[in-house]
Enzyme design. Structure first.
Site, mmCIF file in Angstrom:
data_model
loop_
_atom_site.group_PDB
_atom_site.id
_atom_site.type_symbol
_atom_site.label_atom_id
_atom_site.label_comp_id
_atom_site.label_asym_id
_atom_site.label_seq_id
_atom_site.Cartn_x
_atom_site.Cartn_y
_atom_site.Cartn_z
ATOM 1 N NE ARG A 1 -3.955 -1.064 10.033
ATOM 2 C CZ ARG A 1 -2.929 -0.516 9.400
ATOM 3 N NH1 ARG A 1 -3.026 0.682 8.876
ATOM 4 N NH2 ARG A 1 -1.815 -1.184 9.275
ATOM 5 N NE ARG B 1 6.361 -0.723 9.973
ATOM 6 C CZ ARG B 1 5.196 -0.537 9.365
ATOM 7 N NH1 ARG B 1 5.168 0.006 8.154
ATOM 8 N NH2 ARG B 1 4.064 -0.891 9.923
ATOM 9 N NE ARG C 1 1.921 -4.635 11.420
ATOM 10 C CZ ARG C 1 2.875 -4.479 10.503
ATOM 11 N NH1 ARG C 1 4.055 -5.045 10.669
ATOM 12 N NH2 ARG C 1 2.642 -3.755 9.439
ATOM 13 N NE ARG D 1 7.237 -3.012 6.144
ATOM 14 C CZ ARG D 1 5.926 -2.817 6.212
ATOM 15 N NH1 ARG D 1 5.243 -2.478 5.140
ATOM 16 N NH2 ARG D 1 5.301 -3.000 7.354
ATOM 17 C CE LYS E 1 -2.247 -0.959 3.854
ATOM 18 N NZ LYS E 1 -1.615 -2.246 4.238
HETATM 19 P P1 AMP Z 1 0.990 0.781 8.804
HETATM 20 O O1 AMP Z 1 2.205 1.573 8.527
HETATM 21 O O2 AMP Z 1 -0.208 1.215 7.983
HETATM 22 O O3 AMP Z 1 1.229 -0.694 8.730
HETATM 23 O O4 AMP Z 1 0.571 1.094 10.322
HETATM 24 C C1 AMP Z 1 1.427 0.778 11.396
HETATM 25 C C2 AMP Z 1 0.640 0.687 12.688
HETATM 26 O O5 AMP Z 1 0.012 1.945 12.979
HETATM 27 C C3 AMP Z 1 -0.500 -0.313 12.700
HETATM 28 O O6 AMP Z 1 -0.076 -1.643 12.965
HETATM 29 C C4 AMP Z 1 -1.378 0.244 13.813
HETATM 30 O O7 AMP Z 1 -0.835 -0.024 15.084
HETATM 31 C C5 AMP Z 1 -1.277 1.742 13.581
HETATM 32 N N1 AMP Z 1 -2.310 2.233 12.635
HETATM 33 C C6 AMP Z 1 -2.094 2.738 11.384
HETATM 34 N N2 AMP Z 1 -3.249 3.085 10.814
HETATM 35 C C7 AMP Z 1 -4.234 2.787 11.707
HETATM 36 C C8 AMP Z 1 -5.655 2.887 11.697
HETATM 37 N N3 AMP Z 1 -6.314 3.360 10.634
HETATM 38 N N4 AMP Z 1 -6.326 2.462 12.801
HETATM 39 C C9 AMP Z 1 -5.697 1.991 13.881
HETATM 40 N N5 AMP Z 1 -4.362 1.848 13.964
HETATM 41 C C10 AMP Z 1 -3.627 2.248 12.890
#
Ligand code: AMP
Length: 209
Positions: A85, A151, A162, A122, A10
């Site tokens: 999400r 990360r 996750r 990653r 994404k």
């Molecule tokens: P990402 O970079 O999109 O994988 O997001 C990393 C982390 O940020 C996720 O595993 C969640 O802990 C938090 N996060 C990101 N976007 C959201 C969202 N829309 N709702 C809740 N937690 C989020």
């Protein structure tokens, strides 16, 4: 809006698409990591949740996104990566977008084996928080030159959590959106260039109907 499991690409695709479309790439994950990095009150609140692979409270994240979407650069359009999400977040977004053009939703699908393989490899910039682009083997960030590190939430046990969270809380969004004429799905296991081409084609098609 890009929807898909962790590691589907994404972030990579959003960065590629937002530039030619001249719209901001809004990544909630990047916004939250930046808040953690800068030690803001939001960052302090969410740090442990991100590190465990959980989700930030719907009300909190919806407020963050709402404030971002109200900024002038998002008036003509935006590309959401990582939000919504959960179904309640999807409903809040629909409410916010009432009277605006319909949301185009692109699901990027990826198998669990491929998710695990990709996330294990990653890297992210320790300075600016940007994911290292594509699968190229850079030693440093191509944006700011910072050191690339894994990360914290890409550790295997956190990734499993996750994925579980994705199945329980995010995958129901597929059911929430898929009957809409502006919904499309692409296969994320292809090369990044091919995925971009498929997204461009799919989006052009759904937007012309
Ligand atoms: P990402 O970079 O999109 O994988 O997001 C990393 C982390 O940020 C996720 O595993 C969640 O802990 C938090 N996060 C990101 N976007 C959201 C969202 N829309 N709702 C809740 N937690 C989020």
């Amino acid at each position: 809006m890009l929807l898909g499991p962790p590691g589907a690409g994404k972030g990579t695709q959003a960065a590629r698409l937002a530039r030619p479309w001249h719209i901001p790439h809004i990544s909630t994950g990047a916004m939250l990591r930046e808040a953690v990095h800068s030690g803001t009150p939001l960052g302090l609140e969410v740090k442990a949740i991100i590190e465990r692979g959980g989700l930030i409270d719907d009300g909190v994240i919806t407020q963050v996104v709402r404030a971002r979407l109200e900024r002038p650069d998002a008036a003509a359009g935006f590309l959401l990566d990582g939000f919504p999400r959960t179904v309640p977040q999807g409903r809040a977004l629909d409410e916010f977008l009432t009277d605006r053009a319909p949301l185009t939703v692109v699901e990027i699908a990826l198998s669990e084996t491929e998710i695990l393989r990709r996330l294990a490899a990653r890297m992210i910039c320790s300075e600016c928080g940007v994911n290292s682009q594509d699968d190229r083997d850079y030693a440093n960030c191509i944006d700011c030159g910072g050191q690339l590190v894994p990360r914290v939430d890409d550790a295997e046990e956190v990734v499993r959590r996750r994925i579980e969270v994705y199945h329980q809380q995010t995958a129901p969004l597929v059911g929430y959106y898929e009957a809409r004429p502006t919904y499309c799905r692409v296969e994320g296991s292809q090369l990044a260039d091919q995925v971009t081409q498929e997204i461009l084609k799919a989006v052009a098609q759904v937007r012309s109907t």
